[in-house]
Design an enzyme around this catalytic site. Structure first.
Site, PDB file in Angstrom:
ATOM      1  N   CYS A   2     -12.609  25.744  -3.139  1.00 23.74           N
ATOM      2  CA  CYS A   2     -13.676  24.870  -2.577  1.00 23.74           C
ATOM      3  C   CYS A   2     -12.948  23.891  -1.965  1.00 23.74           C
ATOM      4  O   CYS A   2     -11.899  23.351  -1.937  1.00 23.74           O
ATOM      5  CB  CYS A   2     -14.666  24.225  -3.678  1.00 23.74           C
ATOM      6  SG  CYS A   2     -15.453  25.508  -4.561  1.00 23.74           S
ATOM      7  N   ARG A  27      -9.368  27.177   1.565  1.00 22.52           N
ATOM      8  CA  ARG A  27      -9.808  27.010   0.216  1.00 22.52           C
ATOM      9  C   ARG A  27     -10.940  27.803  -0.485  1.00 22.52           C
ATOM     10  O   ARG A  27     -11.244  27.905  -1.805  1.00 22.52           O
ATOM     11  CB  ARG A  27     -10.155  25.613   0.086  1.00 22.52           C
ATOM     12  CG  ARG A  27      -9.080  24.700   0.309  1.00 22.52           C
ATOM     13  CD  ARG A  27      -9.362  23.270   0.336  1.00 22.52           C
ATOM     14  NE  ARG A  27      -9.332  22.880  -1.015  1.00 22.52           N
ATOM     15  CZ  ARG A  27      -8.553  22.262  -1.931  1.00 22.52           C
ATOM     16  NH1 ARG A  27      -7.113  22.186  -1.467  1.00 22.52           N
ATOM     17  NH2 ARG A  27      -8.647  22.218  -2.943  1.00 22.52           N
ATOM     18  N   TRP A  78     -15.870  28.627  -2.941  1.00 23.80           N
ATOM     19  CA  TRP A  78     -15.164  29.677  -3.667  1.00 23.80           C
ATOM     20  C   TRP A  78     -15.945  29.715  -4.826  1.00 23.80           C
ATOM     21  O   TRP A  78     -15.443  29.131  -5.595  1.00 23.80           O
ATOM     22  CB  TRP A  78     -13.829  29.447  -3.648  1.00 23.80           C
ATOM     23  CG  TRP A  78     -12.929  30.782  -4.235  1.00 23.80           C
ATOM     24  CD1 TRP A  78     -12.475  31.567  -3.240  1.00 23.80           C
ATOM     25  CD2 TRP A  78     -12.491  30.950  -5.416  1.00 23.80           C
ATOM     26  NE1 TRP A  78     -11.776  32.719  -4.149  1.00 23.80           N
ATOM     27  CE2 TRP A  78     -11.728  32.186  -5.335  1.00 23.80           C
ATOM     28  CE3 TRP A  78     -12.651  30.283  -6.687  1.00 23.80           C
ATOM     29  CZ2 TRP A  78     -11.315  32.690  -6.723  1.00 23.80           C
ATOM     30  CZ3 TRP A  78     -12.091  30.556  -7.954  1.00 23.80           C
ATOM     31  CH2 TRP A  78     -11.342  32.167  -7.758  1.00 23.80           C
ATOM     32  N   ASN A 104     -15.680  19.965  -5.756  1.00 27.04           N
ATOM     33  CA  ASN A 104     -14.518  20.996  -6.030  1.00 27.04           C
ATOM     34  C   ASN A 104     -14.155  20.732  -7.521  1.00 27.04           C
ATOM     35  O   ASN A 104     -13.479  19.638  -7.841  1.00 27.04           O
ATOM     36  CB  ASN A 104     -13.520  20.824  -5.104  1.00 27.04           C
ATOM     37  CG  ASN A 104     -12.196  21.616  -5.160  1.00 27.04           C
ATOM     38  OD1 ASN A 104     -12.432  22.562  -5.969  1.00 27.04           O
ATOM     39  ND2 ASN A 104     -10.809  21.124  -5.243  1.00 27.04           N
ATOM     40  N   GLY A 105     -13.993  21.835  -8.281  1.00 27.91           N
ATOM     41  CA  GLY A 105     -13.351  22.092  -9.489  1.00 27.91           C
ATOM     42  C   GLY A 105     -14.395  22.664 -10.666  1.00 27.91           C
ATOM     43  O   GLY A 105     -15.459  23.405 -10.249  1.00 27.91           O
ATOM     44  N   GLU A 487       7.568  39.635  -5.007  1.00 25.14           N
ATOM     45  CA  GLU A 487       6.980  38.640  -4.054  1.00 25.14           C
ATOM     46  C   GLU A 487       6.516  39.817  -2.957  1.00 25.14           C
ATOM     47  O   GLU A 487       5.198  39.631  -2.352  1.00 25.14           O
ATOM     48  CB  GLU A 487       7.848  37.781  -3.449  1.00 25.14           C
ATOM     49  CG  GLU A 487       7.167  36.783  -2.300  1.00 25.14           C
ATOM     50  CD  GLU A 487       5.933  36.349  -2.714  1.00 25.14           C
ATOM     51  OE1 GLU A 487       5.577  36.146  -3.741  1.00 25.14           O
ATOM     52  OE2 GLU A 487       5.520  35.611  -1.655  1.00 25.14           O
ATOM     53  N   LYS A 491       2.437  39.984  -1.829  1.00 26.12           N
ATOM     54  CA  LYS A 491       2.121  39.807  -0.371  1.00 26.12           C
ATOM     55  C   LYS A 491       1.148  40.935   0.079  1.00 26.12           C
ATOM     56  O   LYS A 491       0.282  40.745   0.584  1.00 26.12           O
ATOM     57  CB  LYS A 491       3.278  39.783   0.239  1.00 26.12           C
ATOM     58  CG  LYS A 491       3.415  38.462   1.440  1.00 26.12           C
ATOM     59  CD  LYS A 491       3.558  37.192   0.909  1.00 26.12           C
ATOM     60  CE  LYS A 491       2.643  36.822  -0.013  1.00 26.12           C
ATOM     61  NZ  LYS A 491       2.999  35.442  -0.569  1.00 26.12           N
ATOM     62  N   GLU A 494      -2.128  41.333  -1.549  1.00 26.10           N
ATOM     63  CA  GLU A 494      -3.083  40.154  -1.437  1.00 26.10           C
ATOM     64  C   GLU A 494      -3.904  40.396  -0.025  1.00 26.10           C
ATOM     65  O   GLU A 494      -5.075  40.166   0.074  1.00 26.10           O
ATOM     66  CB  GLU A 494      -2.222  38.894  -1.055  1.00 26.10           C
ATOM     67  CG  GLU A 494      -1.863  38.071  -2.395  1.00 26.10           C
ATOM     68  CD  GLU A 494      -1.181  37.079  -2.141  1.00 26.10           C
ATOM     69  OE1 GLU A 494      -1.593  35.816  -2.417  1.00 26.10           O
ATOM     70  OE2 GLU A 494       0.059  37.026  -1.548  1.00 26.10           O
ATOM     71  N   HIS A 510      11.883  54.830 -16.482  1.00 19.33           N
ATOM     72  CA  HIS A 510      11.386  54.646 -18.082  1.00 19.33           C
ATOM     73  C   HIS A 510       9.781  54.771 -18.115  1.00 19.33           C
ATOM     74  O   HIS A 510       9.171  54.089 -18.910  1.00 19.33           O
ATOM     75  CB  HIS A 510      11.885  53.260 -18.652  1.00 19.33           C
ATOM     76  CG  HIS A 510      13.478  53.257 -18.764  1.00 19.33           C
ATOM     77  ND1 HIS A 510      13.996  54.009 -19.852  1.00 19.33           N
ATOM     78  CD2 HIS A 510      14.230  52.851 -18.195  1.00 19.33           C
ATOM     79  CE1 HIS A 510      15.356  53.851 -19.805  1.00 19.33           C
ATOM     80  NE2 HIS A 510      15.520  53.183 -18.734  1.00 19.33           N
ATOM     81  N   LYS A 609      -6.582  29.327  -1.700  1.00 12.36           N
ATOM     82  CA  LYS A 609      -5.416  28.688  -1.470  1.00 12.36           C
ATOM     83  C   LYS A 609      -4.897  28.005  -2.480  1.00 12.36           C
ATOM     84  O   LYS A 609      -3.551  28.151  -2.918  1.00 12.36           O
ATOM     85  CB  LYS A 609      -5.436  28.099  -0.130  1.00 12.36           C
ATOM     86  CG  LYS A 609      -3.827  27.437   0.304  1.00 12.36           C
ATOM     87  CD  LYS A 609      -3.156  28.521   0.853  1.00 12.36           C
ATOM     88  CE  LYS A 609      -1.715  27.856   1.192  1.00 12.36           C
ATOM     89  NZ  LYS A 609      -0.872  29.046   1.306  1.00 12.36           N
TER      90      LYS A 609
END
Ligand code: F6R
Length: 614
Positions: A2, A27, A78, A104-105, A487, A491, A494, A510, A609
């Site tokens: 948000c 966001r 969001w 936001n929260g 990483e 990437k 995502e 294994h 983000k």
């Protein structure tokens, strides 16, 4: 997670709010809305989906309506409570329709408050936790919106950044935050709020980072600050140095590819100020951030972070142990905080966070602080909660990172990790002067070496155009290369929604090798020179199961020429520093796969983000 904006001045507020929201879309982008105090009173427009839906809605308005107001607040969402829909979009209003709130929260006690407010006559329309705030404000409003905010805050638990306007009090915006970011911008005859600095840059570079539970009241010509009891105090503003262009696409198709290309500069900026010349030889200078000999007594280093920043932490583990011989752990912050960890006042606790606002990361830091550990923060966000609460802060000078998938923040985090690890090694005499000098020289070469990799990006693009439809992509490597594999897999998943995983190459047989078949691409990270033969065997094993294979290795290594289908080369650097270079082809590969799949790499589905909630 948000984004909120607010404007009070002499311009039409709606376009200013929309512009601000565009800068905050990273966001959250499943719905958006604005509230403006216009001639007829409080006007609200909201729309499910991307911000352009809201823009289209407003563009269809007749002049004199929503455009006719110079005070307003806006939100890009969001979703956490309630699906993305017009009704769940912010701003939310009270029953009178005169008070509007953007948030936001997460309000943790919203269910209890909702029951209580319903008993007191509130009529809830949305499924959001935010709506309780609007009704609470109505309950406490006795003619002074600031006083109502002070009273309402006493009832809220959880995290919030709030922008509030009130039709009966039309010449001010109230802003307050707790554990969610909020910046106040001071302009000339106009003032603003935003979740993040890029949304303010067109109007001002003078900002105030609100403290937890601090309230700002914005008028056109001044800003007043209060604590949550309503006592006024003075604040010093901070000046933002980066220019507005840093938050623009600058001719690139997406922010992500722009930010990948910004890595040489970001690495240079992050390194430059930290190297000094002493008696003709270069040394690392971290004294200005307070990293002195007292840190050398550390008995353990613990690194905590989330996502990409955690991967920087895993690389940190190998780097610290190599250069300092101090036992080092890398922990996922969301696990660490619930693991009943053991603290020691002699621990160095290294926290890595691009935003400096990630909820789990902050919680881990606060626990470690309580346990007596000394905290070093690596962050890209000046004035963030992390920066304010840590004992020592080392900034990454990456500039604003807008694309949701982290690239330049990651490589500059690595630069900081290496500088701290090398300096600690020097303070503990676990690396020689010659080794230190060699590594400083190598660090200084990295920006130019990164440029060289970027200049050959077409090779990656071509490879991506052949492979982007692979249903499974595995990355494998050992030690530093395993961390880069993690990483790389993150990437790719995502932004291209490809099922991708990372494996420690030795683990392959294994279990994971059962997944390998002719629909699999396996990329082997091969920069740990002592382990080339091991990697060679691993590549042969997956090839024998019909996987397509790619290798990333140094430009002077021929070892894998006859093993892998495709070899990508990075310039030579010490094996321990290779992650900064080896990740770049993998970032590019993920970017091109996303574009080839027709996706928007800057705004991957379901992601935001800055993750300021658990
Ligand atoms: C991935 C990504 C995330 C963040 C994570 C932590 O590309 O960006 O995994 O790294 O959400 O965020 P910060 O670094 O802000 O704490």
């Amino acid at each position: 997670m948000c984004g909120i904006v607010g404007y009070i001045g002499n311009e039409e507020a709606a376009p200013v709010l929309i512009k601000g929201l565009k800068r905050l879309e990273y966001r959250g982008y499943d719905s958006a809305g604005i509230a403006v105090l216009g001639k007829p009173g409080l006007l609200i427009r909201k729309s499910k989906g991307a911000l352009q839906n809201l823009e289209a809605k407003i563009a269809g308005e007749l002049a004199g309506d929503i455009l006719d107001g110079s005070v307003g607040i806006g939100h890009t969402r969001w979703a956490t409570h309630g699906e993305p829909s017009d009704i769940n979009s912010h701003p939310h209003t009270d029953v009178s329709g005169k008070i509007a709130v953007v948030h936001n929260g997460i309000i943790e006690n919203h269910a209890k408050l909702k029951a209580w407010l319903t008993e007191h006559g509130a009529n809830f329309r949305s499924e959001t936790d935010t709506e309780v705030i609007a009704h609470l404000l109505n309950f406490y409003y006795k003619g002074d919106i600031l006083q109502a905010v002070i009273e309402a805050l006493k009832r809220l638990t959880g995290s919030y950044a709030l922008g509030i306007i009130c039709e009966n009090d039309p010449d001010r915006i109230i802003a307050v935050r707790k554990e969610s970011p909020l910046v106040v911008g001071a302009g000339a005859g106009e003032n603003l709020i935003a979740s993040d600095v890029p949304a303010l840059l067109e109007y001002t570079r003078d900002v105030y980072y609100l403290e937890d539970r601090e309230i700002a009241v914005l008028y056109r010509d001044r800003i007043a600050f209060y604590n949550d009891e309503g006592d006024e105090h003075q604040r010093e503003s901070s000046h933002i140095d980066w220019d507005a262009g840093a938050a623009e696409k600058g001719g690139y198709e997406h922010f992500m590819i722009k930010e990948i290309h910004e890595q040489p500069k970001a690495l240079r900026d992050t390194l430059r100020a930290r190297i000094k010349i002493d008696n003709n030889s270069k040394t690392i200078n971290l004294e200005e951030i307070g990293f002195d000999a007292s840190w050398a007594k550390a008995e353990r280093v613990v690194i905590a972070a989330c996502g990409t920043a955690y991967h920087a932490g895993v690389i940190g583990k190998y780097a610290f142990e190599k250069f300092t011989r101090v036992h080092t752990e890398a922990a996922i912050a969301s696990e660490y905080r619930y693991s009943n960890p053991i603290f020691n006042p002699k621990d160095i606790f290294l926290i890595i966070s691009q935003s400096g606002e990630t909820a789990d990361t902050l919680a881990a830091m606060r626990m470690a602080k309580k346990g007596g550990a000394r905290i070093i923060a690596i962050t890209n966000a000046v004035g963030s909660t992390l920066a304010r609460e840590a004992d020592l802060v080392m900034y990454t000078w990456a500039g604003p990172e807008i694309a949701v998938a982290s690239t330049k923040a990651f490589t500059t985090q690595l630069m900081c990790v290496y500088l701290i690890a090398l300096q600690l090694g020097r303070l503990r005499n676990t690396i020689s002067d010659a080794e230190l000098a060699a590594h400083i020289a190598a660090l200084e070469s990295l920006p130019e070496q990164a440029e060289r990799i970027l200049s050959e990006k077409e090779n990656i693009q071509r490879f991506a155009s052949l492979q982007f439809n692979k249903s499974k992509v595995f990355y494998m490597g050992r030690l530093f290369d395993y961390a880069v594999s993690m990483e790389s897999a993150l990437k790719l998943k995502e932004i291209s929604y490809t099922h991708s995983e990372a494996f420690a190459a030795g683990e392959l047989k294994h279990g994971p090798i059962a997944l390998v078949d002719d629909t699999t691409l396996v990329t082997a990270l091969c920069t740990q020179s002592a382990l080339f033969d091991k990697m060679d065997s691993n590549i042969k094993e997956v090839k024998a199961r019909f996987a397509a294979t790619a290798v990333i290795t140094y430009d002077d290594v021929d070892y894998f020429n006859n093993t892998a289908d495709q070899v990508f080369r990075i310039p030579r650097t010490p094996d321990s520093l290779s992650p900064i270079l080896a990740i770049i082809p993998c970032q590019l590969y993920a970017y091109y796969c996303s574009v080839l799949r027709g996706l928007d790499p800057d705004k991957p589905r379901n992601l935001a983000k800055s993750v300021t909630v658990e």
